[in-house]
Design a protein around this motif. Structure first.
Motif, mmCIF file in Angstrom:
data_model
loop_
_atom_site.group_PDB
_atom_site.id
_atom_site.type_symbol
_atom_site.label_atom_id
_atom_site.label_comp_id
_atom_site.label_asym_id
_atom_site.label_seq_id
_atom_site.Cartn_x
_atom_site.Cartn_y
_atom_site.Cartn_z
ATOM 1 N N ILE A 243 -32.241 -5.436 10.603
ATOM 2 C CA ILE A 243 -32.013 -6.942 10.798
ATOM 3 C C ILE A 243 -30.494 -7.021 10.595
ATOM 4 O O ILE A 243 -29.922 -7.947 11.218
ATOM 5 N N LEU A 244 -29.759 -6.178 9.795
ATOM 6 C CA LEU A 244 -28.538 -6.674 9.769
ATOM 7 C C LEU A 244 -27.657 -6.002 11.033
ATOM 8 O O LEU A 244 -26.871 -6.567 11.471
ATOM 9 N N ALA A 245 -28.233 -5.022 11.732
ATOM 10 C CA ALA A 245 -27.750 -4.804 13.044
ATOM 11 C C ALA A 245 -27.969 -5.923 14.086
ATOM 12 O O ALA A 245 -27.016 -6.052 15.053
ATOM 13 N N ILE A 246 -28.874 -6.720 14.020
ATOM 14 C CA ILE A 246 -28.794 -7.776 14.790
ATOM 15 C C ILE A 246 -28.246 -9.143 14.250
ATOM 16 O O ILE A 246 -27.753 -9.737 15.211
ATOM 17 N N ILE A 247 -28.116 -9.268 13.096
ATOM 18 C CA ILE A 247 -27.520 -10.620 12.651
ATOM 19 C C ILE A 247 -26.096 -10.485 12.324
ATOM 20 O O ILE A 247 -25.366 -11.526 12.680
ATOM 21 N N VAL A 268 -29.720 -16.886 11.283
ATOM 22 C CA VAL A 268 -28.818 -15.689 11.360
ATOM 23 C C VAL A 268 -27.988 -15.567 9.925
ATOM 24 O O VAL A 268 -27.842 -14.434 8.983
ATOM 25 N N PHE A 269 -27.387 -16.785 9.424
ATOM 26 C CA PHE A 269 -26.492 -16.885 8.319
ATOM 27 C C PHE A 269 -27.408 -16.820 7.171
ATOM 28 O O PHE A 269 -27.083 -16.169 6.098
ATOM 29 N N ALA A 270 -28.684 -17.397 6.948
ATOM 30 C CA ALA A 270 -29.274 -17.555 5.714
ATOM 31 C C ALA A 270 -29.745 -15.910 5.472
ATOM 32 O O ALA A 270 -29.796 -15.621 4.282
ATOM 33 N N PRO A 271 -30.286 -15.475 6.572
ATOM 34 C CA PRO A 271 -30.689 -13.995 6.272
ATOM 35 C C PRO A 271 -29.510 -13.068 5.785
ATOM 36 O O PRO A 271 -29.730 -12.261 4.833
ATOM 37 N N LEU A 272 -28.585 -13.146 6.086
ATOM 38 C CA LEU A 272 -27.235 -12.427 6.034
ATOM 39 C C LEU A 272 -26.702 -12.854 4.578
ATOM 40 O O LEU A 272 -26.445 -11.917 3.867
ATOM 41 N N VAL A 273 -26.804 -13.896 4.094
ATOM 42 C CA VAL A 273 -26.685 -14.132 2.710
ATOM 43 C C VAL A 273 -27.560 -13.569 1.835
ATOM 44 O O VAL A 273 -26.894 -12.887 0.941
#
Length: 352
Positions: A243-247, A268-273
């Motif tokens: 997931i991190l590699a994608i977002i 993108v930003f919501a999952p990253l947070v």
């Protein structure tokens, strides 16, 4: 799994640090807007929606709170009100009465002005847009605007998002809907709503469309991305590096991607947070309890305005920003210790 059927999460996480960072991003944006001074910040290079980040975390936690209260709306809503309302009402009334000292009107004219009472009523009901200013306060030079607290527009959005949890829970339990499909539909409709109002803003130039695009329906996508991760947290963590590699690359180059904030930012930003909040425990060693980020968010705007009134622009931008941040943090901690934490404690006593 928890006793109410949701994946377990560790309390030793980084969420409190992330919340403080998001709050500081909002402070930076409003500091630049109100003072006209520029300070270098991460938002100069990336395009995170700090408000969306807060709503993503709220969505991630809201259903857990709802389930922990037996999936009953009343205790869930009472719990939410106890956390949010005392600190919110404190700043409304503190500004309404305290800023009388700075008004260009006499005390008699100030307290008898219909605008004074309209400010109290409108803001107490989360309708800040009906009366954002107080009579004779923060008017003229050197102020960019007369609004007392331009940050609290999100409170009505937060209220509606909070109320959406029992409604959405009813939908997928009453009609046996697949939660993943339901959440995906809500997210897609929210993105379509925001894209429509972005298009109207671009084609007409009317700022009302930009404002409407940021309201409740435009924020549903962030909230329900967070909610979806809550329900499928085990899978999220199992595939966290993929997931991190994608977002992460999408986030890093967000300012180069056309309409990123409209179409991609919620997913993108919501999952990253949430990724940064929940992977590892480094932040827990820094901040173990969240008793300041909400206060920083609520109180920074009037602090900046008051500092401008007192002549803070005579200092360098970074010195001025550090003064604003220090004063806001002290006010947030004071309000939490004198007001906020007592309501949280009383809730615990009631539910013990």
């Amino acid at each position: 799994m928890t006793k109410y059927g949701l994946p377990a999460i560790s309390r030793c996480n980084n969420m409190n640090v992330v919340r403080c960072y998001l709050a500081l991003c909002v402070v930076v944006r409003h500091f630049k807007l109100l003072t006209g001074d520029h300070i270098t910040w991460t938002t100069d290079y990336y395009a995170p929606n700090s408000i969306g980040g807060f709503f993503a975390l709220s969505g991630f936690l809201a259903f857990r709170s709802y389930y922990s209260h037996g999936s009953k709306p009343r205790p869930y809503l009472v719990n939410r009100a106890r956390r949010l309302m005392p600190m919110y009402l404190f700043i409304i009334f503190l500004c309404a009465f305290g800023l009388s000292l700075t008004s260009t009107l006499s005390y008699a004219d100030y307290f008898t002005s219909p605008l004074f009472w309209k400010y109290i009523v409108a803001n107490s009901l989360f309708l800040n847009f009906l009366q954002p200013s107080l009579p004779g306060v923060f008017e003229g030079e050197p102020f960019a605007m007369s609004a007392v607290n331009g940050a609290v527009w999100t409170m009505k959005v937060d209220l509606l998002l909070t109320l959406s949890v029992p409604a959405v829970h009813y939908l997928y339990t009453r009609f046996r809907l697949n939660k993943a499909y339901l959440f995906a539909t809500i997210i897609a409709l929210s993105v379509l709503y925001k894209s429509l109002f972005t298009y109207l803003y671009i084609t007409t130039g009317s700022s009302i469309y930009m404002i409407l695009g940021k309201q409740f329906f435009g924020q549903l996508s962030y909230f329900y991305v967070g909610a979806a991760i809550c329900f499928y947290f085990d899978s999220f963590m199992k595939h966290k590096w993929t997931i991190l590699a994608i977002i992460l690359p999408l986030f890093i180059f967000s300012k180069q991607i056309p309409y990123f904030n409209v179409f991609l930012e919620p997913v993108v930003f919501a999952p990253l947070v949430i990724w940064v909040s929940m992977v590892g425990s480094w932040g827990y060693k820094i901040i173990k309890t969240d008793n300041v980020s909400y206060g920083i968010y609520l109180y920074h705007f009037p602090v900046i305005q008051l500092c401008i009134l007192l002549g803070i622009k005579q200092f360098s931008p970074w010195t001025a920003f550090l003064i604003v941040t220090a004063v806001t943090t002290i006010l947030a901690l004071t309000a939490w210790n004198l007001i906020g934490r007592h309501f949280i404690k009383s809730r615990k006593k009631l539910t013990a």
